[in-house]
Design a protein around this motif. Structure first.
Motif, PDB file in Angstrom:
ATOM      1  N   ASP A   1      -1.665  10.989 -10.051  1.00  0.00           N
ATOM      2  CA  ASP A   1      -2.328  11.629  -8.919  1.00  0.00           C
ATOM      3  C   ASP A   1      -1.836  10.967  -7.648  1.00  0.00           C
ATOM      4  N   TYR A   2      -0.938  11.632  -6.953  1.00  0.00           N
ATOM      5  CA  TYR A   2      -0.335  11.058  -5.751  1.00  0.00           C
ATOM      6  C   TYR A   2      -0.996  11.576  -4.476  1.00  0.00           C
TER       7      TYR A   2
ATOM      8  N   GLU B   1      -8.730  -0.841 -13.751  1.00  0.00           N
ATOM      9  CA  GLU B   1      -9.168   0.048 -14.825  1.00  0.00           C
ATOM     10  C   GLU B   1      -8.633   1.455 -14.632  1.00  0.00           C
ATOM     11  N   PHE B   2      -8.473   1.856 -13.361  1.00  0.00           N
ATOM     12  CA  PHE B   2      -7.943   3.186 -13.047  1.00  0.00           C
ATOM     13  C   PHE B   2      -7.296   3.109 -11.675  1.00  0.00           C
ATOM     14  N   GLN B   3      -6.083   3.602 -11.597  1.00  0.00           N
ATOM     15  CA  GLN B   3      -5.396   3.740 -10.311  1.00  0.00           C
ATOM     16  C   GLN B   3      -4.880   5.172 -10.258  1.00  0.00           C
ATOM     17  N   PRO B   4      -5.245   5.935  -9.217  1.00  0.00           N
ATOM     18  CA  PRO B   4      -4.829   7.342  -9.174  1.00  0.00           C
ATOM     19  C   PRO B   4      -3.322   7.528  -9.348  1.00  0.00           C
ATOM     20  N   GLU B   5      -2.539   6.712  -8.668  1.00  0.00           N
ATOM     21  CA  GLU B   5      -1.080   6.872  -8.722  1.00  0.00           C
ATOM     22  C   GLU B   5      -0.533   6.623 -10.130  1.00  0.00           C
ATOM     23  N   ALA B   6      -1.087   5.639 -10.841  1.00  0.00           N
ATOM     24  CA  ALA B   6      -0.635   5.362 -12.197  1.00  0.00           C
ATOM     25  C   ALA B   6      -0.962   6.499 -13.147  1.00  0.00           C
TER      26      ALA B   6
ATOM     27  N   ILE C   1       0.853  -1.186   0.000  1.00  0.00           N
ATOM     28  CA  ILE C   1       0.000   0.000   0.000  1.00  0.00           C
ATOM     29  C   ILE C   1       0.893   1.241   0.000  1.00  0.00           C
ATOM     30  N   THR C   2       0.304   2.371  -0.341  1.00  0.00           N
ATOM     31  CA  THR C   2       1.086   3.611  -0.338  1.00  0.00           C
ATOM     32  C   THR C   2       1.143   4.166   1.079  1.00  0.00           C
ATOM     33  N   ASP C   3       2.181   4.948   1.343  1.00  0.00           N
ATOM     34  CA  ASP C   3       2.293   5.558   2.669  1.00  0.00           C
ATOM     35  C   ASP C   3       1.130   6.516   2.923  1.00  0.00           C
TER      36      ASP C   3
ATOM     37  N   PRO D   1       3.769   6.797  -2.968  1.00  0.00           N
ATOM     38  CA  PRO D   1       2.791   6.688  -4.060  1.00  0.00           C
ATOM     39  C   PRO D   1       3.449   6.593  -5.439  1.00  0.00           C
ATOM     40  N   GLN D   2       4.569   7.263  -5.631  1.00  0.00           N
ATOM     41  CA  GLN D   2       5.259   7.239  -6.914  1.00  0.00           C
ATOM     42  C   GLN D   2       5.877   5.878  -7.216  1.00  0.00           C
ATOM     43  N   GLU D   3       5.986   5.014  -6.206  1.00  0.00           N
ATOM     44  CA  GLU D   3       6.648   3.720  -6.365  1.00  0.00           C
ATOM     45  C   GLU D   3       5.679   2.543  -6.448  1.00  0.00           C
ATOM     46  N   ILE D   4       4.382   2.793  -6.289  1.00  0.00           N
ATOM     47  CA  ILE D   4       3.421   1.683  -6.288  1.00  0.00           C
ATOM     48  C   ILE D   4       3.235   1.169  -7.718  1.00  0.00           C
ATOM     49  N   ALA D   5       3.225  -0.139  -7.883  1.00  0.00           N
ATOM     50  CA  ALA D   5       3.010  -0.727  -9.211  1.00  0.00           C
ATOM     51  C   ALA D   5       1.594  -0.418  -9.686  1.00  0.00           C
ATOM     52  N   GLY D   6       1.414  -0.281 -10.968  1.00  0.00           N
ATOM     53  CA  GLY D   6       0.125   0.075 -11.553  1.00  0.00           C
ATOM     54  C   GLY D   6      -0.920  -1.017 -11.506  1.00  0.00           C
TER      55      GLY D   6
END
Length: 140
Positions: A137-138, A129-134, A10-12, A50-55
């Motif tokens: 949007d962090y 289908e949509f991930q904010p970070e991908a 998960i993201t921080d 968030p910038q490191e989370i896989a899509g």
């Protein structure tokens, strides 16, 4: 099998927001048990920026395509905080058994949970289908 049987990422930002939400929760015994399961999940998860989370990982406000693990019809759901939940619109609260089971899963994995009614459920995450970070949007 519970949500805690998987290795999750998960993201921080999601970790902090969920932790703070859980601190503010006061509810009945069933909701308290679900909050404890969610708390255990985020405590055991690998936490990344968030910038490191896989899509292909379910994060908060991710829209995903799911199907019954036995091969049922696909549908889209979005993982949200309780204030935004609306099951009829496919907006699933992270504080629900299904929502907790989805958080941090990868596409292709199966969410397994026990509902408040005691029944077991399972849904396969077919696609994100949509991930904010991908989408860059962090802060979602």
């Amino acid at each position: 099998m519970t949500a805690n049987d998987f290795n999750r990422t998960i993201t921080d930002l999601d970790h902090v927001r969920i932790f703070n939400m859980l601190r503010r929760q006061s509810a009945d015994a069933a909701a308290a048990a679900q909050a404890e399961e969610l708390s255990d999940l985020i405590d055991a998860a690998e936490v990344v920026r968030p910038q490191e989370i896989a899509g292909d990982i379910v994060t908060m406000y991710s829209k995903l395509r799911v199907a019954d693990a036995a091969g049922g019809a696909e549908r889209s759901v979005t993982l949200v905080y309780p204030a935004d939940a609306d099951a009829a619109q496919g907006m699933i609260s992270v504080l629900s058994p299904l929502g907790t089971a989805l958080l941090g899963l990868r596409a292709g994995e199966v969410a397994r949970w026990r509902g408040i009614d005691g029944k077991e459920g399972a849904l396969e995450v077919r696609a994100i289908e949509f991930q904010p970070e991908a989408s860059g949007d962090y802060t979602a």
